[in-house]
Design an enzyme around this catalytic site. Structure first.
Site, mmCIF file in Angstrom:
data_model
loop_
_atom_site.group_PDB
_atom_site.id
_atom_site.type_symbol
_atom_site.label_atom_id
_atom_site.label_comp_id
_atom_site.label_asym_id
_atom_site.label_seq_id
_atom_site.Cartn_x
_atom_site.Cartn_y
_atom_site.Cartn_z
ATOM 1 N N ALA A 41 0.864 -1.188 0.000
ATOM 2 C CA ALA A 41 0.000 0.000 0.000
ATOM 3 C C ALA A 41 0.902 1.241 0.000
ATOM 4 C CB ALA A 41 -0.970 0.003 1.177
ATOM 5 N N HIS A 43 3.125 4.597 -0.653
ATOM 6 C CA HIS A 43 2.865 6.036 -0.796
ATOM 7 C C HIS A 43 4.222 6.734 -0.887
ATOM 8 C CE1 HIS A 43 4.036 6.212 3.393
ATOM 9 N NE2 HIS A 43 3.070 5.363 3.713
ATOM 10 N N HIS A 46 7.168 5.649 1.449
ATOM 11 C CA HIS A 46 7.919 4.449 1.057
ATOM 12 C C HIS A 46 8.865 4.769 -0.109
ATOM 13 C CE1 HIS A 46 4.062 2.521 2.576
ATOM 14 N NE2 HIS A 46 4.971 1.909 3.319
ATOM 15 N N GLU A 159 11.759 7.164 9.840
ATOM 16 C CA GLU A 159 11.632 7.718 11.199
ATOM 17 C C GLU A 159 10.177 7.807 11.628
ATOM 18 O OE1 GLU A 159 13.698 11.457 11.265
ATOM 19 O OE2 GLU A 159 15.652 10.484 11.491
ATOM 20 N N LYS A 160 9.260 7.705 10.674
ATOM 21 C CA LYS A 160 7.831 7.665 10.984
ATOM 22 C C LYS A 160 7.583 6.608 12.078
ATOM 23 C CE LYS A 160 3.247 7.319 10.242
ATOM 24 N NZ LYS A 160 2.981 5.956 10.563
ATOM 25 N N ASP A 161 8.307 5.476 11.962
ATOM 26 C CA ASP A 161 8.208 4.403 12.951
ATOM 27 C C ASP A 161 9.526 4.392 13.742
ATOM 28 O OD1 ASP A 161 5.629 3.004 11.956
ATOM 29 O OD2 ASP A 161 6.834 3.274 10.168
ATOM 30 N N GLN A 164 10.466 1.452 16.003
ATOM 31 C CA GLN A 164 10.820 0.293 15.179
ATOM 32 C C GLN A 164 12.256 0.421 14.680
ATOM 33 O OE1 GLN A 164 8.227 -1.511 12.017
ATOM 34 N NE2 GLN A 164 9.430 -0.233 10.665
HETATM 35 P P1 AMP Z 1 5.298 -0.100 6.357
HETATM 36 O O1 AMP Z 1 4.857 -0.531 5.006
HETATM 37 O O2 AMP Z 1 4.300 0.713 7.092
HETATM 38 O O3 AMP Z 1 5.873 -1.232 7.165
HETATM 39 O O4 AMP Z 1 6.524 0.881 6.124
HETATM 40 C C1 AMP Z 1 7.672 0.452 5.437
HETATM 41 C C2 AMP Z 1 8.785 1.430 5.695
HETATM 42 O O5 AMP Z 1 8.398 2.719 5.228
HETATM 43 C C3 AMP Z 1 9.093 1.577 7.195
HETATM 44 O O6 AMP Z 1 10.490 1.684 7.358
HETATM 45 C C4 AMP Z 1 8.386 2.858 7.545
HETATM 46 O O7 AMP Z 1 8.957 3.532 8.648
HETATM 47 C C5 AMP Z 1 8.573 3.657 6.265
HETATM 48 N N1 AMP Z 1 7.564 4.706 6.187
HETATM 49 C C6 AMP Z 1 6.222 4.579 6.314
HETATM 50 N N2 AMP Z 1 5.618 5.785 6.248
HETATM 51 C C7 AMP Z 1 6.605 6.695 6.066
HETATM 52 C C8 AMP Z 1 6.635 8.114 5.923
HETATM 53 N N3 AMP Z 1 5.534 8.838 5.965
HETATM 54 N N4 AMP Z 1 7.838 8.719 5.760
HETATM 55 C C9 AMP Z 1 8.985 7.985 5.739
HETATM 56 N N5 AMP Z 1 9.020 6.656 5.870
HETATM 57 C C10 AMP Z 1 7.854 6.003 6.025
#
Ligand code: AMP
Length: 291
Positions: A41, A43, A46, A159-161, A164
């Protein structure tokens, strides 16, 4: 350059054996590998990780896998947006080299089930860890499994997470992976709302209102010199109490390395503010640097 874009076709690999063979040939050819694990998903948040990886490595691999063990609520796992076709399109546009879309059978064969024992230690006890039991163990397990398959030189996390990211850094060290963990800044909507796959489940009205999360964090940054931690916490609580559509789950100020709560900002060199709120049954998180 134009030819390169026209000719580009991202390779999609679903089979574990095909991926392992691919990695062997890339390594034999001396290629450096950048890895971006995602739940899909996709955006622009990512895609910023993909862009950074492309700048720093010969080959960029993005995994798309909705990892069941990191969801502590079955409903959240079932409702997680799955948009593989669009994701492949976006990654192709971003000139990502390889997309890895493994099956659960390949990611969790019986032989590696014990990996679920990876300890995330004290870093995983607060904030997200406290409110989502087992979440970080699931994240650490799947990331270690991916590292064992992909053998990247660099791996990119947002850094959003932030919590983690800290846990992945710790686990990488603990398990002796020769992998550099690269942290990437949070990408936001024009309104300030941190981009998240979960935002797509919000109504337009809620998405608009959710901009208040970053507004509130930004006010905390401004107020830090005039308020104590207790007062800042009270300020945030009141901010969300005034809007009945929101439920504040937690607001914490912690130092960024060990994520220990800060009790006096004047006595700490660096600190971040972390927040989780609910709106329309969706849980949103964000964090900002305070100092
Ligand atoms: P996820 O698909 O939510 O597991 O995210 C995959 C990677 O993308 C993780 O390292 C997240 O921290 C990063 N990520 C998600 N949203 C953002 C964002 N808004 N800005 C920067 N990195 C992001």
């Amino acid at each position: 350059m134009q030819n390169q874009i026209i000719d580009h076709k991202t390779e999609v690999i679903a089979s574990l054996t095909d991926m392992q063979n691919k990695i062997s040939s890339l390594k034999a050819a001396g290629k450096s590998i950048g890895f971006v694990p995602t739940l899909g998903a996709l955006h622009p948040g990512h895609l910023s990780l993909i862009k950074r990886s492309k700048e720093e490595n010969d080959i960029t691999i993005c995994s798309i896998y909705v990892n069941p063990t990191q969801f502590n609520k079955k409903e959240d796992l079932e409702k997680y947006p799955r948009t593989l076709k669009e994701d492949i399109y976006l990654l192709n546009e971003a000139l990502c080299n390889i997309i890895f879309t493994p099956s659960t059978k390949d990611m969790y064969p019986e032989s590696v089930a014990s990996n679920l024992d990876i300890s995330v230690g004290d870093l995983g006890k607060t904030m997200e860890g406290a409110h989502r039991p087992g979440h970080f163990e699931g994240v650490a397990t799947i990331v270690a499994r991916f590292f064992d398959i992909v053998h990247p030189n660099n791996a990119y996390f947002g850094e959003k997470d932030f919590q983690q990211l800290s846990i992945i850094k710790q686990v990488t060290k603990q398990l002796n992976y020769d992998i550099t963990i690269i942290s990437c800044p949070t990408i936001r909507e024009g309104s300030g709302l941190a981009m998240s796959s979960r935002n797509s489940r919000l109504s337009n009205a809620a998405k608009k209102k959710a901009a208040t999360i970053f507004e509130c964090l930004s006010k905390v940054v401004l107020l830090q010199d005039t308020m104590s931690i207790k007062e800042l916490k009270e300020f945030v609580k009141e901010h969300f109490n005034a809007m009945p559509e929101f439920e504040l789950e937690y607001f914490e100020i912690a130092e960024p390395t060990h994520l220990e709560p800060v009790s006096d900002l004047a006595k700490t060199q660096s600190a971040r503010a972390f927040i989780a709120v609910w709106i329309e049954g969706i849980r949103l998180i964000d964090n900002v640097k305070i100092k």
